[in-house]
Scaffold this active site. Structure first.
Site, PDB file in Angstrom:
ATOM      1  N   CYS A   1       1.051  -0.827   0.497  1.00 28.20           N
ATOM      2  CA  CYS A   1      -0.064   0.570   0.044  1.00 28.20           C
ATOM      3  C   CYS A   1       1.190   1.346   0.309  1.00 28.20           C
ATOM      4  O   CYS A   1       1.359   2.106  -0.632  1.00 28.20           O
ATOM      5  CB  CYS A   1      -0.398  -0.062   1.007  1.00 28.20           C
ATOM      6  SG  CYS A   1      -2.270   0.934   0.599  1.00 28.20           S
TER       7      CYS A   1
ATOM      8  N   HIS B   1      -3.803  -5.061   0.767  1.00 26.04           N
ATOM      9  CA  HIS B   1      -2.736  -5.780   1.790  1.00 26.04           C
ATOM     10  C   HIS B   1      -3.023  -6.937   1.966  1.00 26.04           C
ATOM     11  O   HIS B   1      -4.129  -7.850   2.347  1.00 26.04           O
ATOM     12  CB  HIS B   1      -3.880  -4.937   2.817  1.00 26.04           C
ATOM     13  CG  HIS B   1      -3.568  -3.068   3.227  1.00 26.04           C
ATOM     14  ND1 HIS B   1      -2.679  -3.114   4.249  1.00 26.04           N
ATOM     15  CD2 HIS B   1      -4.237  -2.832   2.343  1.00 26.04           C
ATOM     16  CE1 HIS B   1      -2.696  -1.414   4.095  1.00 26.04           C
ATOM     17  NE2 HIS B   1      -3.721  -1.164   3.443  1.00 26.04           N
TER      18      HIS B   1
ATOM     19  N   GLU C   1      -1.539  -8.674   3.717  1.00 20.66           N
ATOM     20  CA  GLU C   1      -1.619  -9.203   5.121  1.00 20.66           C
ATOM     21  C   GLU C   1      -2.813  -9.851   6.074  1.00 20.66           C
ATOM     22  O   GLU C   1      -3.674 -10.970   7.202  1.00 20.66           O
ATOM     23  CB  GLU C   1      -0.593  -8.564   6.204  1.00 20.66           C
ATOM     24  CG  GLU C   1      -1.355  -7.188   6.875  1.00 20.66           C
ATOM     25  CD  GLU C   1      -1.608  -6.061   5.600  1.00 20.66           C
ATOM     26  OE1 GLU C   1      -2.458  -5.392   6.051  1.00 20.66           O
ATOM     27  OE2 GLU C   1      -1.318  -5.940   4.003  1.00 20.66           O
TER      28      GLU C   1
END
Length: 240
Positions: free
Chosen positions: A116, A215, A217
């Site tokens: 990001c 993202h 994660e």
């Protein structure tokens, strides 16, 4: 986890935070980042902004890979632009530190993954520029629905790219960005959403130097972190 598991640095926020009885400035990062690194076989090492950018080389020499994490907007002055009305809260200390880390990582051939804000900062470090408010370009807020929500965005990767080899040709990702990369010297565009927004870029050559606008994660996308940790192991094996 083996004792020689590679060390993966994760850059962090520095801001006001509350927990327990405390409400104070803190260095922090959502736990998902560290968990994703651990699941891929790496050891996460948090890297808060420091006031000594010249220390970046020493830090990088002790790491096997670097993740430049999400966070606040990059200071528009870094790429020669005036702030958009929706550009806010940039953090000069974090910009300084992470740009220094990227410079040191390039010099050391360290594997790097940008997430990001990390992708945007990598583009700026390379001399690129940003679109400061994506809704102005695409006419909708899907990439950043607001609050703590992530937008569900369909992404198509470039055939033959490193990214496609890690995550496949098409995938749905979680996005939370109101800015995007406009120009990216030294990097190849390797993923876009249906509205044309650039969602990933990678450097040419053998070094793992890849950035995504989403993202990974938040969904524990094993492919990206597994690729980074594998590159970290190879980097560590080459060191004297």
């Amino acid at each position: 986890m083996p004792a020689d598991a590679p060390l993966v640095g994760l850059t962090t926020y520095r801001q006001q935070a509350s927990w327990g009885v405390w409400d104070t400035r803190a260095d922090l990062l959502p736990t998902e980042y560290a968990v994703a690194v651990e699941l891929a076989g790496g050891v996460p090492v948090l890297l808060p902004p420091v006031a000594l950018p010249e220390a970046a080389g020493r830090v990088v020499s002790r790491l096997d890979a670097l993740v430049v994490s999400g966070g606040a907007d990059v200071d528009p002055a870094r790429y020669g632009a005036e702030p958009h009305p929706r550009t806010a809260a940039w953090q000069p200390d974090r910009d300084d530190w992470e740009l220094a880390l990227l410079g040191a990582a390039a010099g050391a051939g360290l594997p790097v993954l940008g997430i990001c804000r990390g992708m945007q900062l990598m583009a700026v470090h390379a001399g690129g520029t940003l679109h400061q408010h994506v809704p102005d370009l695409v006419g909708h807020d899907t990439h950043s629905p607001g609050g703590d929500a992530y937008g569900d965005v369909a992404v198509t990767t470039e055939p033959g790219s490193r990214l496609a080899g890690l995550v496949g040709r098409e995938l749905e990702v979680g996005c939370h960005h109101h800015q995007s990369v406009a120009s990216h010297p030294g990097f190849t565009a390797v993923a876009r959403s249906a509205d044309g927004t650039l969602e990933a870029m990678e450097a040419t050559g053998e070094r793992f130097c890849l950035a995504v606008q989403w993202h990974p994660e938040t969904r524990v996308e094993v492919g990206l972190m597994a690729g980074l940790v594998a590159a970290a192991r190879e980097h560590a094996a080459r060191q004297p």
